[in-house]
Design a protein around this motif. Structure first.
Motif, PDB file in Angstrom:
ATOM      1  N   ALA A  13       0.114  34.976 -24.646  1.00 35.09           N
ATOM      2  CA  ALA A  13      -0.733  36.074 -24.152  1.00 35.09           C
ATOM      3  C   ALA A  13      -2.075  35.520 -23.682  1.00 35.09           C
ATOM      4  O   ALA A  13      -3.132  36.082 -23.920  1.00 35.09           O
ATOM      5  CB  ALA A  13      -0.937  37.132 -25.234  1.00 35.09           C
ATOM      6  N   ASP A  35       2.665  36.211 -28.968  1.00 34.08           N
ATOM      7  CA  ASP A  35       1.674  35.123 -29.100  1.00 34.08           C
ATOM      8  C   ASP A  35       1.434  34.854 -30.576  1.00 34.08           C
ATOM      9  O   ASP A  35       1.334  35.778 -31.382  1.00 34.08           O
ATOM     10  CB  ASP A  35       0.351  35.497 -28.420  1.00 34.08           C
ATOM     11  CG  ASP A  35      -0.494  34.249 -28.141  1.00 34.08           C
ATOM     12  OD1 ASP A  35      -0.715  33.944 -26.951  1.00 34.08           O
ATOM     13  OD2 ASP A  35      -0.924  33.574 -29.114  1.00 34.08           O
ATOM     14  N   SER A  41      -6.534  33.528 -26.457  1.00 35.59           N
ATOM     15  CA  SER A  41      -7.172  32.628 -27.427  1.00 35.59           C
ATOM     16  C   SER A  41      -7.030  31.142 -27.084  1.00 35.59           C
ATOM     17  O   SER A  41      -7.721  30.316 -27.662  1.00 35.59           O
ATOM     18  CB  SER A  41      -6.586  32.864 -28.817  1.00 35.59           C
ATOM     19  OG  SER A  41      -5.196  32.655 -28.779  1.00 35.59           O
ATOM     20  N   ALA A 198       3.211  29.356 -22.246  1.00 38.67           N
ATOM     21  CA  ALA A 198       2.513  28.877 -23.439  1.00 38.67           C
ATOM     22  C   ALA A 198       1.469  27.806 -23.135  1.00 38.67           C
ATOM     23  O   ALA A 198       1.040  27.080 -24.033  1.00 38.67           O
ATOM     24  CB  ALA A 198       3.521  28.374 -24.464  1.00 38.67           C
ATOM     25  N   GLU A 334      -3.586  23.679 -14.912  1.00 40.66           N
ATOM     26  CA  GLU A 334      -4.750  22.792 -15.010  1.00 40.66           C
ATOM     27  C   GLU A 334      -6.054  23.603 -14.996  1.00 40.66           C
ATOM     28  O   GLU A 334      -6.183  24.512 -15.795  1.00 40.66           O
ATOM     29  CB  GLU A 334      -4.702  21.738 -13.887  1.00 40.66           C
ATOM     30  CG  GLU A 334      -5.169  20.352 -14.338  1.00 40.66           C
ATOM     31  CD  GLU A 334      -6.658  20.107 -14.168  1.00 40.66           C
ATOM     32  OE1 GLU A 334      -7.394  20.981 -13.726  1.00 40.66           O
ATOM     33  OE2 GLU A 334      -7.090  18.977 -14.497  1.00 40.66           O
ATOM     34  N   LEU A 336      -7.197  25.777 -12.875  1.00 42.88           N
ATOM     35  CA  LEU A 336      -7.212  26.911 -11.944  1.00 42.88           C
ATOM     36  C   LEU A 336      -6.421  28.121 -12.430  1.00 42.88           C
ATOM     37  O   LEU A 336      -6.107  29.017 -11.652  1.00 42.88           O
ATOM     38  CB  LEU A 336      -6.654  26.458 -10.576  1.00 42.88           C
ATOM     39  CG  LEU A 336      -7.580  25.554  -9.767  1.00 42.88           C
ATOM     40  CD1 LEU A 336      -6.844  24.961  -8.575  1.00 42.88           C
ATOM     41  CD2 LEU A 336      -8.811  26.322  -9.295  1.00 42.88           C
ATOM     42  N   THR A 339      -8.026  31.684 -11.991  1.00 42.22           N
ATOM     43  CA  THR A 339      -7.908  32.086 -10.582  1.00 42.22           C
ATOM     44  C   THR A 339      -6.474  32.486 -10.254  1.00 42.22           C
ATOM     45  O   THR A 339      -6.222  33.579  -9.733  1.00 42.22           O
ATOM     46  CB  THR A 339      -8.302  30.895  -9.661  1.00 42.22           C
ATOM     47  OG1 THR A 339      -9.618  30.481  -9.986  1.00 42.22           O
ATOM     48  CG2 THR A 339      -8.216  31.281  -8.195  1.00 42.22           C
TER      49      THR A 339
HETATM   50  C1  LIG Z   1     -13.185  23.651 -19.797  1.00 47.22           C
HETATM   51  C2  LIG Z   1     -12.267  24.451 -18.923  1.00 47.22           C
HETATM   52  C3  LIG Z   1     -12.784  25.108 -17.802  1.00 47.22           C
HETATM   53  C4  LIG Z   1     -11.943  25.851 -16.982  1.00 47.22           C
HETATM   54  N1  LIG Z   1     -12.474  26.540 -15.928  1.00 47.22           N
HETATM   55  C5  LIG Z   1     -11.676  27.273 -15.119  1.00 47.22           C
HETATM   56  C6  LIG Z   1     -12.220  28.014 -14.030  1.00 47.22           C
HETATM   57  O1  LIG Z   1     -13.426  28.025 -13.813  1.00 47.22           O
HETATM   58  N2  LIG Z   1     -11.360  28.711 -13.227  1.00 47.22           N
HETATM   59  C7  LIG Z   1     -10.013  28.723 -13.444  1.00 47.22           C
HETATM   60  O2  LIG Z   1      -9.301  29.339 -12.655  1.00 47.22           O
HETATM   61  N3  LIG Z   1      -9.464  28.073 -14.501  1.00 47.22           N
HETATM   62  C8  LIG Z   1     -10.269  27.352 -15.336  1.00 47.22           C
HETATM   63  N4  LIG Z   1      -9.730  26.648 -16.385  1.00 47.22           N
HETATM   64  C9  LIG Z   1      -8.282  26.661 -16.570  1.00 47.22           C
HETATM   65  C10 LIG Z   1      -7.819  27.915 -17.267  1.00 47.22           C
HETATM   66  O3  LIG Z   1      -8.634  28.186 -18.408  1.00 47.22           O
HETATM   67  C11 LIG Z   1      -6.353  27.760 -17.684  1.00 47.22           C
HETATM   68  O4  LIG Z   1      -5.598  27.269 -16.586  1.00 47.22           O
HETATM   69  C12 LIG Z   1      -5.759  29.098 -18.113  1.00 47.22           C
HETATM   70  O5  LIG Z   1      -6.545  29.702 -19.109  1.00 47.22           O
HETATM   71  C13 LIG Z   1      -4.347  28.893 -18.624  1.00 47.22           C
HETATM   72  O6  LIG Z   1      -3.886  30.125 -19.124  1.00 47.22           O
HETATM   73  P1  LIG Z   1      -2.479  30.210 -19.846  1.00 47.22           P
HETATM   74  O7  LIG Z   1      -2.234  31.643 -20.105  1.00 47.22           O
HETATM   75  O8  LIG Z   1      -1.479  29.433 -19.058  1.00 47.22           O
HETATM   76  O9  LIG Z   1      -2.662  29.358 -21.195  1.00 47.22           O
HETATM   77  P2  LIG Z   1      -3.440  29.719 -22.548  1.00 47.22           P
HETATM   78  O10 LIG Z   1      -4.643  30.528 -22.287  1.00 47.22           O
HETATM   79  O11 LIG Z   1      -3.612  28.429 -23.276  1.00 47.22           O
HETATM   80  O12 LIG Z   1      -2.412  30.653 -23.316  1.00 47.22           O
HETATM   81  C14 LIG Z   1      -1.247  30.158 -23.928  1.00 47.22           C
HETATM   82  C15 LIG Z   1      -0.945  31.074 -25.091  1.00 47.22           C
HETATM   83  O13 LIG Z   1       0.327  30.746 -25.619  1.00 47.22           O
HETATM   84  C16 LIG Z   1       0.291  30.911 -27.016  1.00 47.22           C
HETATM   85  N5  LIG Z   1       1.380  30.104 -27.563  1.00 47.22           N
HETATM   86  C17 LIG Z   1       1.571  28.790 -27.395  1.00 47.22           C
HETATM   87  N6  LIG Z   1       2.715  28.388 -27.981  1.00 47.22           N
HETATM   88  C18 LIG Z   1       3.253  29.489 -28.547  1.00 47.22           C
HETATM   89  C19 LIG Z   1       4.437  29.730 -29.302  1.00 47.22           C
HETATM   90  N7  LIG Z   1       5.299  28.744 -29.582  1.00 47.22           N
HETATM   91  N8  LIG Z   1       4.687  30.989 -29.747  1.00 47.22           N
HETATM   92  C20 LIG Z   1       3.822  32.006 -29.466  1.00 47.22           C
HETATM   93  N9  LIG Z   1       2.689  31.833 -28.763  1.00 47.22           N
HETATM   94  C21 LIG Z   1       2.411  30.592 -28.290  1.00 47.22           C
HETATM   95  C22 LIG Z   1      -1.099  30.426 -27.413  1.00 47.22           C
HETATM   96  O14 LIG Z   1      -1.500  30.966 -28.665  1.00 47.22           O
HETATM   97  C23 LIG Z   1      -1.942  30.925 -26.239  1.00 47.22           C
HETATM   98  O15 LIG Z   1      -2.530  32.200 -26.508  1.00 47.22           O
HETATM   99  C24 LIG Z   1     -10.558  25.925 -17.256  1.00 47.22           C
HETATM  100  C25 LIG Z   1     -10.041  25.293 -18.384  1.00 47.22           C
HETATM  101  C26 LIG Z   1     -10.880  24.571 -19.223  1.00 47.22           C
HETATM  102  C27 LIG Z   1     -10.307  23.913 -20.441  1.00 47.22           C
END
Ligand SMILES: Cc1cc2nc3c(=O)[nH]c(=O)nc-3n(C[C@H](O)[C@H](O)[C@H](O)COP(=O)(O)OP(=O)(O)OC[C@H]3O[C@@H](n4cnc5c(N)ncnc54)[C@H](O)[C@@H]3O)c2cc1C
Length: 379
Positions: A13, A35, A41, A198, A334, A336, A339
């Motif tokens: 989530a 999640d 988170s 994830a 990564e 992005l 966005t």
């Molecule tokens: C320092 C930094 C700066 C950034 N700046 C930008 C920016 O300016 N603009 C931009 O577009 N992007 C930016 N990013 C990138 C962006 O934050 C990420 O690409 C994005 O948040 C990824 O989202 P996600 O939902 O894929 O992953 P996450 O937000 O990591 O979510 C994954 C979720 O999966 C859950 N999970 C994992 N494994 C399991 C499991 N086995 N069972 C149940 N739940 C699980 C976790 O608890 C977590 O909540 C930045 C990243 C960083 C680190």
């Protein structure tokens, strides 16, 4: 044969899983989001929230531009705490050599319908008086924006819930495949498809995924209203973001609605620990102060780190996983993922429903990482 409990299980989530849940539910699918922590988170809580069009490759441009426009279309519906501000980006050119890149970037964007404005030294100083003197100029991209990622993820999840999606928090998925997700308590959920959203943890439940953690540091200052008006990024950022092996820092600062300034950015491979690396932090702040000297005199409120999910070719994995008919991926975004979350959700939902997408989907298909294996689309 018994009917699966859901059309889709979404693991994660974060902003990507939240956007997928919202889009799937909008299309009438029965969705459950699982999640092990709380909404937004993971990397979502650590990210900078810069909604930015990038031109590293045609595929990266297509997904970032498509997504930036989806955020723009959504802005009236976003609650206040998402803090969406269309402040624009200025790509700062330190010298005449970087002005060549400004003009190249302008041509590229103009050819693809993205409004921009080339700024000379004086024009840039008028817009951002706190930049050091002698900076050559820059490129303003007025449709770029900033937002607060955890609240954006929460908004998308809540809208998905209103559309009928279910949310299970504090539940860890240990295995997915063949239309089933097994939880750590031994129970199972069944669905037509399972989306692995994830983030950096995606390889734990889909083995063979080539995702590396790329650590980043951010610092937020006290309130200095009016000090900064645009997201400012040095053009050298592109060089540092491109490097797939070495540690790097770049000048990248963001104005928050509160008057605070978010200062980035750093990139490190092989750093698995969440601790602040004081050497990297010092390098990052020194770089920021080289462009905006007054930043060096500001009070910091908090410093934190986060991990980006990096793929070898710097493009996300969006689509069916060739290893299992029921598994789809939405990960590897990564730096992005905030966005591109909205564009990811749209093109993934298009693939699942067999609809034509607004942008070509091929560059993001996970099958590109497994040469010789054809994806099996669940239709
Ligand atoms: C320092 C930094 C700066 C950034 N700046 C930008 C920016 O300016 N603009 C931009 O577009 N992007 C930016 N990013 C990138 C962006 O934050 C990420 O690409 C994005 O948040 C990824 O989202 P996600 O939902 O894929 O992953 P996450 O937000 O990591 O979510 C994954 C979720 O999966 C859950 N999970 C994992 N494994 C399991 C499991 N086995 N069972 C149940 N739940 C699980 C976790 O608890 C977590 O909540 C930045 C990243 C960083 C680190």
């Amino acid at each position: 044969m018994s009917r699966a409990a859901y059309d889709a299980i979404i693991v994660g989530a974060g902003i990507v899983g939240a956007a997928c849940a919202d889009e799937f539910a909008r299309r009438g699918m029965r969705v459950v989001v699982v999640d092990r922590e709380i909404v937004g988170s993971g990397a979502t809580a650590a990210g900078m929230g810069h909604i930015v069009v990038m031109d590293d490759s045609e595929a990266q441009f297509a997904l970032t531009r498509y997504s930036q426009q989806l955020w723009q279309a959504l802005k009236r519906e976003l609650p206040d705490d998402v803090e969406y501000e269309q402040c624009g980006t200025i790509w700062v050119a330190a010298d005449e050599e970087e002005m060549v890149e400004v003009r190249r970037k302008r041509e590229y964007y103009a050819a693809r319908g993205v409004p921009t404005e080339v700024l000379d030294s004086q024009g840039l100083k008028q817009l951002e008086p706190n930049l050091r003197s002698g900076v050559a100029g820059g490129l303003r991209v007025p449709e770029d924006a900033v937002l607060y990622p955890p609240c954006a993820a929460r908004f998308l999840i809540e809208r998905a819930e209103k559309r009928g999606a279910e949310l299970r928090l504090g539940a860890s998925i240990v295995e997915i495949g063949e239309g089933r997700a097994r939880l750590s308590d031994g129970s199972e959920i069944t669905a037509g498809i399972i989306v692995n959203a994830a983030g950096t943890w995606a390889p734990e439940i889909t083995s063979g995924l080539e995702i590396k953690k790329r650590k980043g540091h951010l610092l937020i200052t006290d309130r200095y209203p009016g000090f900064l008006r645009h997201q400012l990024v040095e053009l050298g950022y592109l060089k540092s973001a491109h490097s797939v092996s070495s540690d790097s820092v770049a000048f990248n600062v963001q104005p928050r609605r509160t008057g605070q300034i978010l200062i980035g950015s750093s990139r490190q491979y092989g750093a698995e620990h969440k601790d602040v690396d004081h050497n990297m932090l010092a390098r990052m702040l020194q770089r920021a102060a080289e462009y905006m000297p007054a930043l060096g005199r500001m009070s910091a409120v908090r410093v934190w780190t986060g991990f980006r999910a990096a793929t070898p070719d710097k493009l996300p994995l969006i689509g069916p996983w060739p290893g299992d008919r029921s598994v789809f991926l939405a990960t590897g975004h990564e730096g992005l993922g905030i966005t591109t979350s909205l564009g990811t959700a749209r093109i993934l939902a298009d693939q699942i429903s067999g609809s034509k997408s607004e942008i070509p989907i091929e560059p993001y298909l996970p099958s590109r990482t497994m040469k010789g294996i054809r994806p099996c689309l669940a239709r």
